[in-house]
Design an enzyme around this catalytic site. Structure first.
Site, PDB file in Angstrom:
ATOM      1  N   GLU A 164     -18.860  -6.286  10.620  1.00 52.22           N
ATOM      2  CA  GLU A 164     -19.888  -5.485  11.630  1.00 52.22           C
ATOM      3  C   GLU A 164     -20.910  -6.250  12.242  1.00 52.22           C
ATOM      4  O   GLU A 164     -21.328  -6.086  13.355  1.00 52.22           O
ATOM      5  CB  GLU A 164     -20.653  -4.357  10.767  1.00 52.22           C
ATOM      6  CG  GLU A 164     -19.848  -3.057  10.350  1.00 52.22           C
ATOM      7  CD  GLU A 164     -18.990  -3.439   8.868  1.00 52.22           C
ATOM      8  OE1 GLU A 164     -18.188  -2.567   8.425  1.00 52.22           O
ATOM      9  OE2 GLU A 164     -19.224  -4.469   8.543  1.00 52.22           O
ATOM     10  N   LYS A 177       0.933  -0.988   0.046  1.00 49.72           N
ATOM     11  CA  LYS A 177      -0.091  -0.100   0.123  1.00 49.72           C
ATOM     12  C   LYS A 177       0.945   1.231   0.017  1.00 49.72           C
ATOM     13  O   LYS A 177       1.841   1.338   0.802  1.00 49.72           O
ATOM     14  CB  LYS A 177      -0.740  -0.083   1.341  1.00 49.72           C
ATOM     15  CG  LYS A 177      -2.042   0.736   1.080  1.00 49.72           C
ATOM     16  CD  LYS A 177      -3.089   0.738   2.364  1.00 49.72           C
ATOM     17  CE  LYS A 177      -4.204   1.348   2.183  1.00 49.72           C
ATOM     18  NZ  LYS A 177      -5.254   1.153   3.565  1.00 49.72           N
ATOM     19  N   ARG A 228     -25.369  -2.824   8.020  1.00 46.68           N
ATOM     20  CA  ARG A 228     -25.099  -4.118   7.788  1.00 46.68           C
ATOM     21  C   ARG A 228     -25.473  -5.014   9.103  1.00 46.68           C
ATOM     22  O   ARG A 228     -25.691  -6.276   8.994  1.00 46.68           O
ATOM     23  CB  ARG A 228     -23.790  -4.191   7.780  1.00 46.68           C
ATOM     24  CG  ARG A 228     -23.153  -3.743   6.334  1.00 46.68           C
ATOM     25  CD  ARG A 228     -21.842  -4.060   5.918  1.00 46.68           C
ATOM     26  NE  ARG A 228     -21.443  -4.059   4.391  1.00 46.68           N
ATOM     27  CZ  ARG A 228     -20.559  -4.754   3.924  1.00 46.68           C
ATOM     28  NH1 ARG A 228     -19.560  -5.358   4.848  1.00 46.68           N
ATOM     29  NH2 ARG A 228     -20.082  -4.759   2.674  1.00 46.68           N
TER      30      ARG A 228
END
Length: 636
Positions: A377, A291, A405
């Site tokens: 979640e 990244k 969610r």
């Protein structure tokens, strides 16, 4: 780097007006194009903000995918989509990056309205493999010779939907589906859990690299070290990986595995993707990327690798170009630590976002009292229920849009058991540049139907602290706080009086109009009252502080006025205005109510002030409409 508004493009990138232009480039030009793309992305995103770290990490990977596959005939799905900037540039949109994430410009995620190469407008993680499963099954049913490529990060693989999808994909051997695992060891923050450890095992198997080095030394002694020698080396590497780094995590599911491959080596990536394309069934290509690759500030940012700077920054240093203001998240982070120091039962849970939600402050202070569960979640909420059952008070900190969610878990696992869990929803309301999937406009409408759940909406830093403490004091059911993104008001919005838990912000003698201000729009309501006063319209502005269930005291107060208005930055349908209107009907009061809120629609990306203006949620628009309503009712 360019100092002008127009990001600087190198000659190769500027020659790409469509995907065919990229595919026609000579192979020898590709390394230079990769450099140009990185320079261009840093220059562009430095002006607008956006997801820079993830995109710098997938430059070669995206190039290789587009060299091997034929988009849009072959369908490419990104998870979560924030790493699609390189894809946008290669499909002819580099010239539009001036307005990236700005009103009327490029979105920060794939967009069907922008290009036929953008298929799924997703920006919630762990969905790509389910999309890909359905897409590939449809091709199989139609007998179509088309491939589906799903690019999924190792962070997204911590989400349960990915494994539900893999379970189904593995049951079929006729799906032309290539799953590219973009493994950089991170989501927003370093990837956590058993999956991360297993992937690290594939990356770092101690028997693999020494054996590979011996073969490499042998191959390099060959008279010509060209593509033939490279192919021999690659074949040797593949055989070694099969023997020394068994792919049990994926192959046990019955899915062919290639890798790991160097995600910044175009030749190696192309070779692996070609082999995967020719396999004829579901294949996983495990690509190791970094990244922020190629840009020192991102690589030096250990916390998030410059995941998504929200504002302009210096393209050389990565530092923000404007002074940082005090933000809602920062105030919460301070109060979370303060409360944790005062009570030993407080713990926090985050879903792969300790930094963006402010939980990282507590993680530094009490690392054993913070649980990062990954992009999960649903699990976060039910795990919180278990913690609460055994005497802890969990604080579940997530973005409002991601809390959608976990509705079922909130209802049945937490609320039905009357458990003391506090949900803190960051980025509630209209958030701006990230677009409609990131707007936190549904939470009030969704969660106010949950029995026993109390919802608070702080208007400033002081009330955020107060209401968070009040939430933690509740021990017979769940609580929820919602606040927006961005800077908190520079000054707290003080109350002129407090009555039965209601804060009176403005009070005019003889007023016949009551404005009920919810949370962060309280300042706008107060300003609207000032405009109305200039027109001779007396107004009372009240902040109920706790917006669900509707306080009885507010219903009683509202019944004393000729007209009531509600101001909120959540959905109008099912929102606070709806709740108050229902409560007034139930009480027998026939008080007319005007509700200012977010229309039920998909709203474009732009700045928060721009979007609030579009929605009529400004002091000027509110005052103008209410003045007309008061005049109309006075005439009738």
């Amino acid at each position: 780097m360019s100092s002008h508004d127009e990001p600087e493009m190198g000659p190769l990138l500027s020659s790409i007006g469509r995907l065919a232009d990229f595919k026609s480039l000579d192979e020898a030009d590709l390394p230079r194009l990769a450099d140009e793309i990185r320079e261009f992305l840093v220059d562009a995103v430095a002006k607008t903000g956006g997801h820079i770290g993830p995109n710098l990490g997938v430059v070669e990977l995206t190039m290789a995918i587009h060299r091997v596959f034929d988009s849009p005939h072959d369908q490419i799905v990104y998870d979560t989509g924030h790493q699609s900037y390189v894809h946008k540039a290669l499909t002819g949109r580099a010239g539009s990056f001036t307005a990236l994430r700005r009103r009327g410009g490029l979105t920060g995620y794939p967009s069907q309205a922008e290009s036929p190469h953008d298929l799924v407008e997703n920006s919630h993680a762990s969905t790509a493999l389910s999309y890909a499963d359905g897409l590939a099954k449809a091709h199989a049913l139609a007998g179509a010779d088309r491939h589906v490529v799903a690019v999924v990060g190792d962070g997204a693989l911590t989400g349960g939907m990915c494994w539900e999808a893999l379970n189904n994909i593995a049951a079929r051997d006729d799906l032309k589906l290539v799953i590219v695992v973009n493994d950089n060891g991170r989501s927003y923050a370093p990837t956590v859990g058993g999956l991360a450890k297993r992937l690290a095992g594939l990356r770092l198997n101690p028997g693999y690299e020494p054996a590979l080095e011996k073969i490499k030394q042998t191959v390099e002694k060959l008279p010509v070290f060209g593509r033939a020698a490279y192919a021999a080396l690659h074949a040797a590497k593949t055989g070694l990986k099969d023997a020394l780094a068994p792919q049990g995590m994926f192959s046990d599911l019955g899915i062919k595995y290639f890798g790991p491959v160097d995600g910044h080596d175009l030749d190696e990536l192309t070779e692996a993707l070609e082999r995967a394309k020719g396999f004829g069934g579901p294949v996983i290509v495990h690509a190791l990327t970094e990244k922020g690759h190629g840009w020192a500030p991102a690589r030096a940012d250990e916390a998030e690798q410059m995941h998504a700077p929200s504002a302009a920054f210096d393209p050389v240093t990565g530092e923000p170009v404007a002074a940082s203001k005090r933000r809602w998240t920062g105030v919460f982070a301070e109060e979370l630590v303060s409360q944790a120091e005062a009570r030993q039962d407080l713990v926090a849970i985050t879903a792969a976002m300790p930094g963006p939600t402010g939980v990282d402050a507590l993680m530094r202070r009490f690392p054993d009292r913070v649980f990062d569960v990954g992009i999960a979640e649903q699990h976060a909420v039910t795990s919180a229920a278990g913690l609460a059952m055994n005497g802890m008070h969990p604080v579940v900190a997530v973005y409002s849009t991601f809390m959608n969610r976990a509705f079922d878990q909130t209802v049945l696992d937490v609320a039905m058991h009357r458990l003391p869990v506090t949900f803190v929803l960051d980025r509630a309301g209209i958030t701006g540049p990230d677009g409609p999937s990131h707007y936190g406009v549904w939470d009030t409408s969704i969660f106010r139907v949950v029995p026993g759940l109390r919802i608070a909406a702080p208007r400033d830093a002081a009330t955020l602290r107060q209401e968070f403490a009040e939430a933690l004091a509740v021990d017979d059911g769940p609580t929820m706080l919602r606040f927006p993104t961005g800077a908190v008001p520079a000054e707290d919005i003080g109350a002129v009086d407090t009555r039965e838990g209601l804060d009176i912000l403005v009070e005019s003698d003889g007023a016949e109009l009551l404005i009920v201000a919810c949370g962060s729009l309280a300042g706008i309501a107060v300003e609207a009252a000032g405009r109305l006063a200039e027109q001779g319209v007396g107004t009372v502005v009240v902040d109920p502080r706790w917006i669900s269930p509707v306080p009885d005291a507010l219903v009683k107060l509202a019944g004393q006025y000729r007209l009531v208005a509600t101001v909120e930055d959540g959905m109008r349908t099912g929102g606070f205005g709806d709740a108050l209107a229902q409560a007034l009907r139930d009480s027998g009061d026939e008080v007319p109510l005007v509700d200012f809120a977010v229309a039920r629609d998909w709203h474009p990306h732009g700045t928060r002030p721009e979007l609030l203006a579009d929605l009529g949620l400004t002091a000027e628009a509110i005052a103008e409409r209410l003045e007309a309503e008061v005049a109309r009712r006075g005439e009738s």
